[in-house]
Design a protein around this motif. Structure first.
Motif, PDB file in Angstrom:
ATOM      1  N   GLU A   1       2.230  75.374 103.249  1.00 54.01           N
ATOM      2  CA  GLU A   1       2.310  74.073 102.599  1.00 54.01           C
ATOM      3  C   GLU A   1       3.347  74.112 101.488  1.00 54.01           C
ATOM      4  N   HIS A   2       4.124  73.041 101.368  1.00 51.11           N
ATOM      5  CA  HIS A   2       5.117  72.943 100.295  1.00 51.11           C
ATOM      6  C   HIS A   2       4.690  71.850  99.345  1.00 51.11           C
ATOM      7  N   SER A   3       4.753  72.131  98.069  1.00 47.69           N
ATOM      8  CA  SER A   3       4.439  71.097  97.090  1.00 47.69           C
ATOM      9  C   SER A   3       5.705  70.311  96.783  1.00 47.69           C
ATOM     10  N   GLN A   4       5.532  69.162  96.187  1.00 48.08           N
ATOM     11  CA  GLN A   4       6.664  68.334  95.814  1.00 48.08           C
ATOM     12  C   GLN A   4       7.469  68.985  94.685  1.00 48.08           C
ATOM     13  N   ASP A   5       6.847  69.899  93.951  1.00 47.83           N
ATOM     14  CA  ASP A   5       7.519  70.558  92.835  1.00 47.83           C
ATOM     15  C   ASP A   5       8.160  71.874  93.258  1.00 47.83           C
ATOM     16  N   ALA A   6       8.490  72.020  94.534  1.00 50.38           N
ATOM     17  CA  ALA A   6       9.075  73.261  95.033  1.00 50.38           C
ATOM     18  C   ALA A   6      10.393  73.536  94.330  1.00 50.38           C
ATOM     19  N   CYS A   7      10.774  74.827  94.322  1.00 45.66           N
ATOM     20  CA  CYS A   7      12.003  75.212  93.617  1.00 45.66           C
ATOM     21  C   CYS A   7      13.251  74.726  94.340  1.00 45.66           C
ATOM     22  N   CYS A   8      13.137  74.528  95.633  1.00 43.36           N
ATOM     23  CA  CYS A   8      14.295  74.066  96.391  1.00 43.36           C
ATOM     24  C   CYS A   8      13.793  73.377  97.660  1.00 43.36           C
ATOM     25  N   ASN A   9      14.670  72.784  98.372  1.00 43.22           N
ATOM     26  CA  ASN A   9      14.296  72.081  99.591  1.00 43.22           C
ATOM     27  C   ASN A   9      14.660  72.866 100.845  1.00 43.22           C
ATOM     28  N   VAL A  10      15.089  74.106 100.681  1.00 39.86           N
ATOM     29  CA  VAL A  10      15.522  74.911 101.796  1.00 39.86           C
ATOM     30  C   VAL A  10      14.574  76.097 101.950  1.00 39.86           C
ATOM     31  N   VAL A  11      14.049  76.289 103.161  1.00 40.47           N
ATOM     32  CA  VAL A  11      13.225  77.461 103.435  1.00 40.47           C
ATOM     33  C   VAL A  11      14.171  78.584 103.843  1.00 40.47           C
TER      34      VAL A  11
END
Length: 132
Positions: free
Chosen positions: A2-12
């Motif tokens: 799961e990714h939160s909206q506050d992730a450090c970046c948008n790239v996995v």
């Protein structure tokens, strides 16, 4: 994952995740969690520390820890259930000893860490006081 909206970046970064594909099995995580819970109790730490030096009976541990034999027995039962201590009977006396060298190593590493941290903290306070 799961990714939160506050992730450090948008790239996995798949190349980074490849090293983490293999995860611990649930039963290993659960067992480890129970072990750390056992080690999180000050009385059980003191019991294991004393049992790292020699085998002792309940009355000996009670005397060392300034506790009732009943309270010590309760903690020993918990440690025995987790297979961290074992016992042997000699007449009417039951002697306890640690049952896992890994746990004793972990306990010693924790003691070393706490001693190191306390030493650093005391040194830092001394140096602050010298500058005051």
């Amino acid at each position: 994952m799961e990714h939160s909206q506050d992730a450090c970046c948008n790239v996995v970064h798949l190349d980074s995740l490849n090293d983490c594909v293999e995860q611990l099995e649930t039963h290993v995580v659960d067992d480890l969690s129970e072990t750390f819970k056992a080690l999180a109790d000050p009385t059980r730490i003191r019991i294991l520390y004393n049992l790292s030096k020699r085998e002792l009976c309940v009355c000996g541990l009670a005397e060392l820890l300034d506790m009732t034999q009943s309270a010590v027995s309760h903690q020993l039962r918990h440690l025995r259930d987790l297979r961290l201590v074992k016992n042997r009977r000699e007449g009417n006396t039951i002697y306890y000893r640690h049952d896992d060298a890994h746990i004793m190593g972990l306990l010693q590493m924790g003691i070393d860490h706490a001693t190191h941290i306390n030493h650093e903290s005391a040194s830092a306070k001394g140096s602050i006081n010298e500058h005051a």
